[in-house]
Design a protein around this motif. Sequence first.
Motif, PDB file in Angstrom:
ATOM      1  N   HIS A 134       1.841  22.213  41.188  1.00  0.00           N
ATOM      2  CA  HIS A 134       1.150  22.304  39.580  1.00  0.00           C
ATOM      3  C   HIS A 134       2.095  21.832  38.137  1.00  0.00           C
ATOM      4  O   HIS A 134       2.009  21.457  37.605  1.00  0.00           O
ATOM      5  CB  HIS A 134       1.469  24.685  39.147  1.00  0.00           C
ATOM      6  CG  HIS A 134       0.592  24.542  40.240  1.00  0.00           C
ATOM      7  ND1 HIS A 134       1.184  25.407  41.490  1.00  0.00           N
ATOM      8  CD2 HIS A 134      -0.496  25.684  40.040  1.00  0.00           C
ATOM      9  CE1 HIS A 134       0.475  25.778  42.224  1.00  0.00           C
ATOM     10  NE2 HIS A 134      -0.771  26.071  41.455  1.00  0.00           N
ATOM     11  N   ARG A 135       3.492  21.726  38.901  1.00  0.00           N
ATOM     12  CA  ARG A 135       4.553  21.350  36.911  1.00  0.00           C
ATOM     13  C   ARG A 135       4.545  19.779  37.036  1.00  0.00           C
ATOM     14  O   ARG A 135       4.484  19.058  36.365  1.00  0.00           O
ATOM     15  CB  ARG A 135       5.654  22.399  37.209  1.00  0.00           C
ATOM     16  CG  ARG A 135       5.733  23.845  37.585  1.00  0.00           C
ATOM     17  CD  ARG A 135       5.224  24.489  35.803  1.00  0.00           C
ATOM     18  NE  ARG A 135       5.496  25.568  35.836  1.00  0.00           N
ATOM     19  CZ  ARG A 135       5.153  26.356  35.271  1.00  0.00           C
ATOM     20  NH1 ARG A 135       4.017  26.119  34.088  1.00  0.00           N
ATOM     21  NH2 ARG A 135       4.823  28.097  34.802  1.00  0.00           N
ATOM     22  N   ALA A 136       4.048  19.151  38.341  1.00  0.00           N
ATOM     23  CA  ALA A 136       4.134  17.813  38.508  1.00  0.00           C
ATOM     24  C   ALA A 136       2.539  17.323  37.673  1.00  0.00           C
ATOM     25  O   ALA A 136       2.861  16.273  36.894  1.00  0.00           O
ATOM     26  CB  ALA A 136       4.152  17.519  39.584  1.00  0.00           C
ATOM     27  N   ILE A 137       2.270  17.900  38.507  1.00  0.00           N
ATOM     28  CA  ILE A 137       0.662  17.749  37.435  1.00  0.00           C
ATOM     29  C   ILE A 137       0.822  17.276  35.814  1.00  0.00           C
ATOM     30  O   ILE A 137       0.543  16.842  35.142  1.00  0.00           O
ATOM     31  CB  ILE A 137      -0.431  18.463  38.619  1.00  0.00           C
ATOM     32  CG1 ILE A 137      -0.677  17.765  39.617  1.00  0.00           C
ATOM     33  CG2 ILE A 137      -1.802  18.007  37.173  1.00  0.00           C
ATOM     34  CD1 ILE A 137      -1.940  17.582  39.918  1.00  0.00           C
ATOM     35  N   GLU A 138       0.996  18.854  35.496  1.00  0.00           N
ATOM     36  CA  GLU A 138       1.339  19.697  34.196  1.00  0.00           C
ATOM     37  C   GLU A 138       2.066  18.714  33.514  1.00  0.00           C
ATOM     38  O   GLU A 138       2.010  18.140  32.293  1.00  0.00           O
ATOM     39  CB  GLU A 138       1.658  20.564  34.132  1.00  0.00           C
ATOM     40  CG  GLU A 138       1.993  21.441  33.165  1.00  0.00           C
ATOM     41  CD  GLU A 138       1.957  23.002  32.775  1.00  0.00           C
ATOM     42  OE1 GLU A 138       2.041  23.672  31.485  1.00  0.00           O
ATOM     43  OE2 GLU A 138       2.738  23.637  33.864  1.00  0.00           O
ATOM     44  N   PHE A 240      -3.723  23.589  36.867  1.00  0.00           N
ATOM     45  CA  PHE A 240      -4.125  25.800  37.077  1.00  0.00           C
ATOM     46  C   PHE A 240      -5.704  25.466  37.309  1.00  0.00           C
ATOM     47  O   PHE A 240      -5.946  26.478  37.888  1.00  0.00           O
ATOM     48  CB  PHE A 240      -3.716  25.843  35.866  1.00  0.00           C
ATOM     49  CG  PHE A 240      -3.259  25.837  34.995  1.00  0.00           C
ATOM     50  CD1 PHE A 240      -1.757  25.585  35.534  1.00  0.00           C
ATOM     51  CD2 PHE A 240      -2.716  26.386  33.552  1.00  0.00           C
ATOM     52  CE1 PHE A 240      -1.064  25.676  34.603  1.00  0.00           C
ATOM     53  CE2 PHE A 240      -1.323  27.200  33.026  1.00  0.00           C
ATOM     54  CZ  PHE A 240      -0.892  27.001  33.313  1.00  0.00           C
ATOM     55  N   ASP A 241      -6.159  24.087  38.573  1.00  0.00           N
ATOM     56  CA  ASP A 241      -7.172  24.377  39.638  1.00  0.00           C
ATOM     57  C   ASP A 241      -6.653  24.168  40.743  1.00  0.00           C
ATOM     58  O   ASP A 241      -6.021  23.923  41.446  1.00  0.00           O
ATOM     59  CB  ASP A 241      -8.139  23.007  38.901  1.00  0.00           C
ATOM     60  CG  ASP A 241      -9.240  22.966  39.697  1.00  0.00           C
ATOM     61  OD1 ASP A 241      -9.196  24.070  41.086  1.00  0.00           O
ATOM     62  OD2 ASP A 241     -10.064  22.579  39.559  1.00  0.00           O
ATOM     63  N   PRO A 242      -6.667  25.747  41.758  1.00  0.00           N
ATOM     64  CA  PRO A 242      -7.880  26.537  41.763  1.00  0.00           C
ATOM     65  C   PRO A 242      -7.075  28.270  40.714  1.00  0.00           C
ATOM     66  O   PRO A 242      -7.888  29.087  40.488  1.00  0.00           O
ATOM     67  CB  PRO A 242      -7.587  26.961  43.108  1.00  0.00           C
ATOM     68  CG  PRO A 242      -6.468  26.384  43.491  1.00  0.00           C
ATOM     69  CD  PRO A 242      -6.195  25.943  42.512  1.00  0.00           C
ATOM     70  N   PHE A 243      -5.648  27.385  40.331  1.00  0.00           N
ATOM     71  CA  PHE A 243      -5.610  28.756  40.669  1.00  0.00           C
ATOM     72  C   PHE A 243      -4.130  28.601  38.725  1.00  0.00           C
ATOM     73  O   PHE A 243      -2.825  27.855  39.255  1.00  0.00           O
ATOM     74  CB  PHE A 243      -4.170  29.880  40.930  1.00  0.00           C
ATOM     75  CG  PHE A 243      -3.455  30.994  40.665  1.00  0.00           C
ATOM     76  CD1 PHE A 243      -4.346  32.394  40.294  1.00  0.00           C
ATOM     77  CD2 PHE A 243      -2.570  30.754  40.642  1.00  0.00           C
ATOM     78  CE1 PHE A 243      -3.634  33.620  39.749  1.00  0.00           C
ATOM     79  CE2 PHE A 243      -1.731  31.981  39.540  1.00  0.00           C
ATOM     80  CZ  PHE A 243      -2.318  33.238  39.454  1.00  0.00           C
ATOM     81  N   PRO A 244      -4.028  29.498  38.072  1.00  0.00           N
ATOM     82  CA  PRO A 244      -4.798  31.143  37.272  1.00  0.00           C
ATOM     83  C   PRO A 244      -6.815  29.965  37.149  1.00  0.00           C
ATOM     84  O   PRO A 244      -7.277  30.898  36.280  1.00  0.00           O
ATOM     85  CB  PRO A 244      -4.595  31.611  36.860  1.00  0.00           C
ATOM     86  CG  PRO A 244      -3.381  30.545  35.558  1.00  0.00           C
ATOM     87  CD  PRO A 244      -2.857  29.104  36.818  1.00  0.00           C
ATOM     88  N   GLY A 245      -6.444  29.208  36.728  1.00  0.00           N
ATOM     89  CA  GLY A 245      -7.598  27.830  36.115  1.00  0.00           C
ATOM     90  C   GLY A 245      -7.853  28.602  34.379  1.00  0.00           C
ATOM     91  O   GLY A 245      -7.506  29.273  34.015  1.00  0.00           O
ATOM     92  N   ALA A 246      -7.582  27.262  33.539  1.00  0.00           N
ATOM     93  CA  ALA A 246      -7.220  27.310  32.023  1.00  0.00           C
ATOM     94  C   ALA A 246      -8.416  27.818  31.301  1.00  0.00           C
ATOM     95  O   ALA A 246      -9.620  27.809  31.969  1.00  0.00           O
ATOM     96  CB  ALA A 246      -7.311  25.592  31.372  1.00  0.00           C
ATOM     97  N   SER A 247      -8.454  28.749  30.685  1.00  0.00           N
ATOM     98  CA  SER A 247      -9.531  29.262  29.829  1.00  0.00           C
ATOM     99  C   SER A 247      -9.022  29.416  28.690  1.00  0.00           C
ATOM    100  O   SER A 247      -8.314  29.458  27.978  1.00  0.00           O
ATOM    101  CB  SER A 247      -9.121  30.270  30.235  1.00  0.00           C
ATOM    102  OG  SER A 247      -8.198  31.320  30.282  1.00  0.00           O
ATOM    103  N   PHE A 248     -10.608  29.468  27.917  1.00  0.00           N
ATOM    104  CA  PHE A 248     -10.654  29.938  26.237  1.00  0.00           C
ATOM    105  C   PHE A 248     -12.086  30.961  25.501  1.00  0.00           C
ATOM    106  O   PHE A 248     -11.962  31.497  26.870  1.00  0.00           O
ATOM    107  CB  PHE A 248     -10.924  28.824  25.203  1.00  0.00           C
ATOM    108  CG  PHE A 248     -12.613  28.576  25.650  1.00  0.00           C
ATOM    109  CD1 PHE A 248     -13.508  28.961  25.068  1.00  0.00           C
ATOM    110  CD2 PHE A 248     -12.791  27.535  26.343  1.00  0.00           C
ATOM    111  CE1 PHE A 248     -14.730  28.317  25.488  1.00  0.00           C
ATOM    112  CE2 PHE A 248     -14.401  26.582  26.884  1.00  0.00           C
ATOM    113  CZ  PHE A 248     -15.246  28.135  26.043  1.00  0.00           C
TER     114      PHE A 248
END
Length: 322
Positions: A134-138, A240-248
């Motif tokens: 996750h953190r590498a992509i972020e 954040f795909d698949p967890f936890p899924g970014a949202s608004f």
Amino acid sequence: MTGAALRVGFAGTPEFAAEALAAILAAGHTVPLVLTQPDRPAGRGMKLQPSAVKQCALQHGLPVAQPTSLKLDGRYPDEAAAAREALQAAQLDVLVVAAYGLILPRWVLDLPRLGCLNIHGSLLPRWRGAAPIHRAIEAGDAETGITIMQMDAGLDTGDMLLGAPEPIRPDDTTAALHDRLATLGGRLIVEALALAARGGLRATPQPVEGVTYAHKIDKREAALDWTLSAEVLARRIRAFDPFPGASFSRGGEVVKVWQARAVDGQGAPGSVLSVDGEGDGIIVACGAGALALTSLQRPGGRRQPVRDFLRGCAIGPGEQLG
């Protein structure tokens, strides 16, 4: 297989680890014991579900232990004592660990003849910790990889034994990159075990420079902060795909965003600049640039391309998203 067969204990839980276990078995090693996390409730019915590693182990007829803790002086000393007895009886040459989820106390690290080898989803010392993919992509890293590490008492601080890079593609999600790294991890641990069987592993201490920590993903991170740049948010959506899924948030609903890209645009952060269900998607102003939302999901629904999403959710220019 190349080299002699070893008695390999295995400790892991998710699919990432299950692929490594399958590779070890395919290479001809004996696996007398598998450790994995206790079954957890999952799905709509919240029924207890075995981990991916447990499913793989049972398919191959392997003994499985599921202690809640391995600390002999902790809250579950009886479970830890039973696990120690099982590990001692297994007479392991080596214990392979991949995304297990429990801390290994010193007695575990010292038990196998060749110690404990960890399959870590990054090029150490970058992204030590729980969420390296996750953190590498972020962070926008151009590459990551797999490190086979000799475990010690620290948090991913042990000597490096083998490593291999994996490019991060511009459209990579954590799910996609995870699958490639799982395959790479399986191949690399088989290579490490072959070297270990003939005494050919060479340990290299991790450099002091370049240490970063991949902290565990918190669900609270899912909410998109429109004051950030569009580039940062686009990476976070993929991370954040698949967890936890970014949202608004919108009208009391939490809408998940599964695909988006950074585009040119300017306006108050969070304001909808334009809507085009057949082309650019929903364009939302950010702290720098804008984000084109192209795949979304309403509560209780499924992922939808923006064209289908807009049929049931009328979002218009000028609207302010939470």
